[in-house]
Design an enzyme around this catalytic site. Structure first.
Site, short mmCIF file in Angstrom:
data_model
loop_
_atom_site.label_atom_id
_atom_site.label_comp_id
_atom_site.label_asym_id
_atom_site.label_seq_id
_atom_site.Cartn_x
_atom_site.Cartn_y
_atom_site.Cartn_z
N GLU A 4 -0.44 -8.67 4.56
CA GLU A 4 -0.19 -8.76 6.02
C GLU A 4 -1.49 -8.75 6.81
O GLU A 4 -1.48 -9.00 8.01
CB GLU A 4 0.74 -7.62 6.46
CG GLU A 4 0.12 -6.26 6.66
CD GLU A 4 -0.18 -5.50 5.37
OE1 GLU A 4 -0.01 -6.08 4.27
OE2 GLU A 4 -0.59 -4.33 5.46
N CYS B 5 0.84 -1.20 0.00
CA CYS B 5 0.00 0.00 0.00
C CYS B 5 0.87 1.25 0.00
O CYS B 5 1.61 1.49 -0.94
CB CYS B 5 -0.98 -0.07 1.17
SG CYS B 5 -2.41 1.00 0.97
N HIS C 233 -3.06 -5.82 0.71
CA HIS C 233 -2.50 -6.00 2.05
C HIS C 233 -2.35 -7.47 2.44
O HIS C 233 -3.17 -7.98 3.20
CB HIS C 233 -3.41 -5.33 3.08
CG HIS C 233 -3.32 -3.84 3.07
ND1 HIS C 233 -2.29 -3.14 3.64
CD2 HIS C 233 -4.15 -2.91 2.54
CE1 HIS C 233 -2.48 -1.84 3.48
NE2 HIS C 233 -3.60 -1.67 2.81
#
Lengths: 229, 77
Positions: free
Chosen positions: A203, A86, A201
């Site tokens: 993560e 991002c 994302h």
């Protein structure tokens, strides 16, 4: 393995990154403040998402010029694993480690939703495990990837496209290209393949309780880069 | 002191999605002559003294991103 999670004023996915690396990938990870000028002792870098410096001037512009980034660029050039998600992708583009830039979504709206991602060049440490399209969250206002015609041709010819936005079945429809990126580009690697930048994302999806652990397919690239795969 | 304005604009080849939205809004206000809108930004610098090469360097190192933007320098006073 020890990964530095770089924190800037306005980072907000730093905790997600740290915990996914530590708890789910099972490597050491520590926060590093952006004013640090040394990353000695670290094997890799994660640049998390957020709105560094309030996105003033351009997304990632100020963060890209902070003290720690000299070290991040050095580690990227030396072949260490470096990943930016991002805002982290925007920062890597601003430093020139990755080509192109990210502009406001073509629909002029902040997008916070789940999209599908397919790996394009599967011969990289970050993409080789992504065999099928995966659902993955995005949350950004400036995710429209752009580059000059020449640069885009180079990106495609050199196999730098890591991920593209697609439908669940992998089809590249206009609707699936949620932010209007050129050639559906959602993520890039550098030529050597040790650096990954992407708007989604991974993560945020590293354990089943979060809905999916498919993010590990990507984040485990830290291991593969270091192993020289 | 010298005041210098740096006008930063998106390269003409790139879609300015905010400009497009403003153009649509102007048209809905019955300004039918509007054929396009592009939004840039103005950065006003107050300098002890003006050195064109140094201001260009500021633009290239931080104020503009040459991948997506053009810039123009204007010395105001």
């Amino acid at each position: 393995m020890k990964i530095a999670v770089v924190q800037f004023p306005g980072s907000n996915c730093d905790q997600d990154a740290l915990y996914s690396l530590r708890d789910d990938l099972g490597v050491q990870a520590e926060y590093v403040w952006h004013q640090e000028s040394s990353l000695a002792g670290f094997d890799g870098v994660f640049i998390p998402g957020g709105f560094t410096y309030g996105d003033y001037l351009r997304c990632g512009a100020m963060a890209a010029r902070s003290a720690v980034m000299g070290e991040v660029i050095r580690m990227a050039n030396d072949g260490h694993p470096v990943m930016g998600a991002c805002n982290g992708f925007q920062i890597l583009c601003e430093t020139g480690v990755l080509p192109g830039a990210l502009l406001k979504n073509s629909g002029e709206r902040f997008l916070c939703e789940s999209v599908y991602l397919k790996a394009e060049n599967r011969n990289t440490a970050w993409t080789e495990q992504v065999k099928e399209p995966i659902a993955i969250p995005i949350a950004h206002n400036e995710g429209r990837f752009v580059a000059s015609d020449d640069e885009l041709a180079r990106i495609e010819n050199e196999g730098l496209v890591a991920f593209r936005y697609c439908e669940a079945n992998g089809e590249l429809t206009e609707k699936a290209n949620v932010n209007g990126s050129l050639n559906h580009i959602a993520g890039l690697v550098n030529k050597r393949g040790n650096v990954l930048g992407l708007m989604p994302h991974p993560e945020r999806m590293t354990k089943k309780i979060l809905g999916s652990d498919a993010g590990l397919l990507i984040i485990s690239g830290f291991h593969r880069v270091l192993a020289g795969v | 002191m010298v005041t210098v304005r740096v006008n930063v604009s998106l390269k003409p080849s790139l879609l300015d999605s905010a400009g497009r939205t403003v153009a649509n809004s102007l048209k809905s206000l019955e300004f039918s002559e509007v054929e396009g809108v592009r939004i840039g930004k103005t950065i006003t610098l107050e300098l002890e003294k003006y050195d064109e090469a140094r201001v260009k360097s500021m633009c290239e190192k931080l104020l503009a991103n040459p991948v997506i933007e053009d810039y123009a320098i204007e010395v105001v006073e």
